[in-house]
Design a protein around this motif. Structure first.
Motif, mmCIF file in Angstrom:
data_model
loop_
_atom_site.group_PDB
_atom_site.id
_atom_site.type_symbol
_atom_site.label_atom_id
_atom_site.label_comp_id
_atom_site.label_asym_id
_atom_site.label_seq_id
_atom_site.Cartn_x
_atom_site.Cartn_y
_atom_site.Cartn_z
ATOM 1 N N THR A 1 0.709 -1.314 0.144
ATOM 2 C CA THR A 1 0.185 -0.024 0.064
ATOM 3 C C THR A 1 0.896 1.136 -0.084
ATOM 4 O OG1 THR A 1 -1.889 1.334 1.081
ATOM 5 C CG2 THR A 1 -0.208 0.380 2.380
ATOM 6 N N VAL A 2 0.126 2.454 -0.077
ATOM 7 C CA VAL A 2 1.178 3.678 -0.211
ATOM 8 C C VAL A 2 0.272 4.635 0.864
ATOM 9 C CG1 VAL A 2 1.799 5.552 -1.587
ATOM 10 C CG2 VAL A 2 2.096 3.393 -2.421
ATOM 11 N N PHE A 3 1.091 5.234 1.491
ATOM 12 C CA PHE A 3 0.523 6.471 2.206
ATOM 13 C C PHE A 3 1.205 7.703 1.698
ATOM 14 C CE2 PHE A 3 1.147 2.616 5.168
ATOM 15 C CZ PHE A 3 -0.113 2.577 5.542
ATOM 16 N N GLY A 4 0.375 8.516 1.489
ATOM 17 C CA GLY A 4 0.852 9.598 0.853
ATOM 18 C C GLY A 4 0.174 10.701 0.251
ATOM 19 N N GLY A 5 0.519 12.110 -0.317
ATOM 20 C CA GLY A 5 -0.305 12.912 -0.763
ATOM 21 C C GLY A 5 -0.518 14.091 0.233
ATOM 22 N N TRP A 6 -0.796 15.149 -0.206
ATOM 23 C CA TRP A 6 -1.378 16.448 0.825
ATOM 24 C C TRP A 6 -2.124 17.245 0.005
ATOM 25 C CZ3 TRP A 6 0.121 18.062 5.822
ATOM 26 C CH2 TRP A 6 -0.371 19.129 6.159
ATOM 27 N N THR A 7 -1.438 17.747 -1.157
ATOM 28 C CA THR A 7 -2.365 18.633 -1.857
ATOM 29 C C THR A 7 -3.469 17.924 -2.688
ATOM 30 O OG1 THR A 7 -0.912 18.945 -3.773
ATOM 31 C CG2 THR A 7 -0.647 20.478 -2.073
ATOM 32 N N SER A 8 -4.454 18.542 -3.034
ATOM 33 C CA SER A 8 -5.492 17.902 -3.772
ATOM 34 C C SER A 8 -4.918 17.492 -5.206
ATOM 35 C CB SER A 8 -6.963 18.657 -3.925
ATOM 36 O OG SER A 8 -7.421 18.852 -2.769
ATOM 37 N N ALA A 9 -4.034 18.348 -5.784
ATOM 38 C CA ALA A 9 -3.443 18.410 -6.989
ATOM 39 C C ALA A 9 -2.750 17.161 -7.072
ATOM 40 C CB ALA A 9 -2.551 19.555 -7.442
ATOM 41 N N SER A 10 -1.933 16.891 -5.780
ATOM 42 C CA SER A 10 -1.119 15.624 -5.891
ATOM 43 C C SER A 10 -1.862 14.339 -6.003
ATOM 44 C CB SER A 10 -0.057 15.413 -4.686
ATOM 45 O OG SER A 10 -0.802 15.418 -3.357
ATOM 46 N N ARG A 11 -3.075 14.382 -5.203
ATOM 47 C CA ARG A 11 -4.120 13.222 -4.996
ATOM 48 C C ARG A 11 -4.630 12.986 -6.613
ATOM 49 N NH1 ARG A 11 -7.691 15.167 -2.455
ATOM 50 N NH2 ARG A 11 -9.239 15.442 -3.953
ATOM 51 N N LYS A 12 -5.169 13.930 -7.106
ATOM 52 C CA LYS A 12 -5.597 13.880 -8.297
ATOM 53 C C LYS A 12 -4.790 13.219 -9.458
ATOM 54 C CE LYS A 12 -9.688 16.507 -8.085
ATOM 55 N NZ LYS A 12 -10.905 15.582 -7.820
ATOM 56 N N ALA A 13 -3.270 13.433 -9.193
ATOM 57 C CA ALA A 13 -2.435 13.253 -10.198
ATOM 58 C C ALA A 13 -2.125 11.609 -9.769
ATOM 59 C CB ALA A 13 -0.920 13.891 -10.135
ATOM 60 N N MET A 14 -2.211 11.063 -8.732
ATOM 61 C CA MET A 14 -1.707 9.847 -8.383
ATOM 62 C C MET A 14 -3.034 9.059 -8.535
ATOM 63 S SD MET A 14 0.514 9.933 -4.799
ATOM 64 C CE MET A 14 -0.724 10.897 -3.923
ATOM 65 N N LYS A 15 -4.334 9.572 -8.460
ATOM 66 C CA LYS A 15 -5.437 8.490 -8.497
ATOM 67 C C LYS A 15 -5.555 7.636 -9.735
ATOM 68 C CE LYS A 15 -10.526 9.396 -8.764
ATOM 69 N NZ LYS A 15 -11.021 10.338 -9.520
#
Lengths: 422, 301
Positions: free
Chosen positions: A122-136
């Motif tokens: 699994t991965v724990f990560g991200g902070w900004t919504s932009a980073s989450r949207k990029a990883m999704k």
């Protein structure tokens, strides 16, 4: 001669851009070695082959490092504690650290690397919504699992992401209701110019219409904006009861310092922030922030037995001057929830873990949390706090019980017109 | 009415901050033609120097003296940034004169190194500098119009810096040598001026002024490793718009950008205001590529 200098200068800027782009591509190879070192020291010494690998993907450099480094610390601490207690499924957890470098494409790239090359569970990560949207899309494509620890703007429920921070109905919506009941009707919305503040304010505007509030102004500033004198003039003219602040990052420092200089204190006007936690208070200065409000699900002062141990351990490990805050707690909780789900499933297989995680409960530092099986968000208690002279929050109000997550705001009639923007 | 007055003052205040940030660059870039991308980090060094001075006062001196730390922080910031500039010039920049592309990349690298160093030493989160009590509050000129002392102080500080720089460059022996070297290096060298020493001093003074800017900025904004990156573009813009090589141009450039920025931001919003300012600058430079105040020079190349 000077004319030529200008040509040269613009050429050089282009050159710098190219070089930087080049550096971006080189990065995975170089940061790998660098980041493996802390990873190894953080695990309890077992060889990597025997352990269960998990990815930790936050910004260790760039503008967001300010916030994300503490979350890494909390996640590593949780892993260490779990390993000390025997690990999961009898094996130690081995963290693999990657640096998202505050750059959204890098987050996607590193996520792909963690899943395909490192084969992390699994991965724990991200902070900004932009980073989450990029990883999704990466997690959805490769069927990976991401635990995202920060409050965000809602309107999302990916089957491959667990959201351990608050969605809007666990932070913004109840805080607006509370403000309308206790502090006044006239709202001024101030935010940084990107997806979270704009979506949050879209929701707030609908809510104000439905609950009898009045919008007297709305302003967005670029990330990293440092002069708020004009905005403050506009606020003075609009005479709001409340400034609802969704600024993010360093802009908060400039805004609050200059607000105080302009002679406006918390007694004259209420401000409520959703991105100012204990950690940010230290960087802004308590003298500037005293009396201002914030809405979160957790404060260092939150009175639960688990929190006392959590704060003590965190300070013991990272130093007495460190503070805990909402996203730090959410990152810590995420690791424990994942470990509990793996134990329950008896496997690290993504589908089995997701199935086991449904309705899973855990006694987190913020109080009891439960995973909502449908949306993969957490049930969380909403808390409104006031900054005190010691840099800690005093809780003014809480929701009494953990609120069911409702990322699409289906339970609110006025929110019918708010649609996901994707 | 008083809103316009306040906005006029805000414009003046932003201009003064821009000018302070750009003054050092007006020397290193304007006079010496070194594209110093580490200028922002020299500002950051000034800010952290102020933070350290504050901590020293906090730890070792009686509490009633605390408010005066800021008076000491200004020369300390200047001194530390001066030393950094001197070391940078002697170890790196002097090998890169006349090679703008190389010096741009090298100073960019120095900037990144300094940022990461700050992150390692002070930690990634921002640090807090408590502003002295005598700068709290403001001057009330009319009902509802409050001019913050901090902004007035920065305006005064800029005027003092500008005056000191003018006296140094145009009225002192060192300044005369500096101008001689910048105008005609070979001739100056023939007449016995140590151009190497002049270069080192000039660059160090430019850096020191960046340090003062950093010190002043602790009053207004965040103090963190990436502080410099917020100001570097504005600083270059001021110097380029003003006309490279002219102090008067830098003053005009800063005033222009500051005033128009405030005006546009008041009419539209912060993002669009910035865009409009940049559009105006680009359009202006198309019309007058030399900037507001063009240096008349007989040097041909």
């Amino acid at each position: 001669m000077r004319k030529r200098l200008f040509y040269q200068f613009s050429l050089l800027l282009v050159a710098v851009g190219l070089v930087l782009a080049g550096c971006g591509n080189d990065e995975p190879a170089s940061t790998n070695e660098a980041t493996n070192a802390p990873a190894d020291s953080a695990n309890t010494g077992a060889p990597a082959e025997e352990g269960i690998k998990v990815g930790i993907l936050h910004s260790q450099s760039g503008t967001m490092a300010i916030s994300e480094v503490s979350v890494i610390d909390a996640e590593l601490m949780a892993i260490e504690e779990i390993n000390a207690a025997g690990g999961v499924l009898g094996k130690p957890i081995v963290p693999v650290l990657e640096d998202g470098a505050s750059d959204w494409p890098t987050f996607a790239e590193k996520a792909r690397k963690l899943i395909s090359e490192d084969k992390v569970a699994t991965v724990f990560g991200g902070w900004t919504s932009a980073s989450r949207k990029a990883m999704k899309p990466v997690f959805e494509e490769l069927n990976g699992l991401l635990w995202y620890p920060v409050q965000y703007e809602g309107l999302e429920a990916s089957p491959n992401i667990f959201y351990t921070g608050a969605t809007t109905n666990q932070q913004i919506v109840p805080s607006v209701t509370w403000l309308l009941e206790n502090r006044g009707k006239k709202f001024y919305l101030l935010g940084s110019d990107y997806v979270f503040p704009r979506t949050a304010n879209l929701i707030i505007k609908e809510q104000l219409k439905a609950e009898g509030g009045e919008l007297v102004g709305e302003e967005y500033t670029p990330l990293g904006h440092t002069d708020y004198s004009t905005i403050i003039s506009k606020i003075k003219e609009a005479k709001p009861d409340i400034v609802y602040n969704t600024l993010n990052g360093d802009s908060n420092v400039a805004f609050f310092k200059q607000l105080k200089d302009a002679g406006i204190t918390a007694a004259d006007m209420t401000t409520l922030s959703v991105s100012v936690a204990e950690e940010e208070i230290r960087g802004i200065g308590v003298d500037v922030l005293e009396g201002h409000l914030a809405a979160w699900n957790y404060y260092q002062t939150t009175d639960t037995p688990t929190n006392k141990t959590f704060v003590d351990n965190y300070k013991k490990k990272y130093g007495d001057d460190r503070v805990t805050a909402d996203p730090i707690e959410a990152g810590y909780t995420a690791v424990y929830l994942w470990a509990a789900a793996v134990e329950k499933a008896g496997s690290t297989d993504v589908e089995k873990v997701k199935e086991a995680a449904k309705e899973l409960e855990w006694e987190a530092p913020e109080g009891k949390v439960k995973i909502d099986g449908e949306t993969q968000h957490l049930y969380k208690t909403v808390r409104i706090g006031e900054v005190q002279a010691d840099g800690q929050f005093k809780e003014l109000w809480n929701s009494g019980e953990a609120v069911k997550p409702d990322p699409y705001l289906k339970g609110y009639d006025w929110a019918a017109s708010i649609q996901p923007t994707e | 009415m008083d809103v316009y007055l306040l906005q006029l003052f805000n414009g003046l205040s932003i201009s003064s901050i821009l000018l302070l940030v750009a003054l050092g660059l007006a020397i290193t870039f304007g006079l010496m033609k070194v594209i110093n991308m580490a200028h922002g980090e020299l500002i950051m060094i000034g800010a952290y120097s102020t933070y350290l001075t504050q901590n020293l006062f906090n730890d070792y001196l009686p509490a009633q003296l605390f408010d005066w730390y800021f008076a000491l922080a200004i020369p300390v910031s200047f001194g530390i940034a001066f030393v950094f500039g001197l070391v940078m010039e002697m170890s790196l920049i002097r090998f890169l004169y006349g090679r703008p592309l190389d010096s741009l990349l090298a100073t960019w690298g120095v900037g990144l190194v300094l940022q990461q160093a700050a992150r390692s030493i002070f930690g990634a989160p921002n640090v807090a500098v408590k502003s002295p009590a005598w700068l709290d509050g403001g001057l009330r000129i009319m009902d509802g119009t409050l001019l913050p002392y901090k902004r007035l102080f920065i305006i005064a500080l800029v005027v003092v810096c500008l005056l000191a720089m003018y006296l140094y460059i145009y009225r002192s022996h060192e300044g005369r040598r500096m101008r001689a070297v910048m105008q005609n290096r070979d001739m100056a060298a023939c007449l016995g001026v140590s151009t190497r020493r002049v270069d080192a001093m000039t660059f160090a003074i430019g850096s020191g002024i960046a340090g003062i800017a950093g010190c002043a900025l602790t009053l207004m904004g965040p103090i963190g490793p990436s502080l410099g990156t917020y100001y570097i573009v504005d600083a270059f813009m001021v110097v380029v718009l003003g006309g490279v090589g002219k102090l008067a141009g830098t003053v005009l450039g800063a005033t222009g950008i500051g005033m128009f920025n405030t005006l546009f931001e008041y009419w539209t919003n912060a993002s669009l205001g910035k865009v409009l300012v940049f559009v105006c600058i680009v359009a202006f430079l198309q019309w007058k590529p030399m900037g507001l105040v063009a240096m008349r020079t007989r040097s041909l190349d």
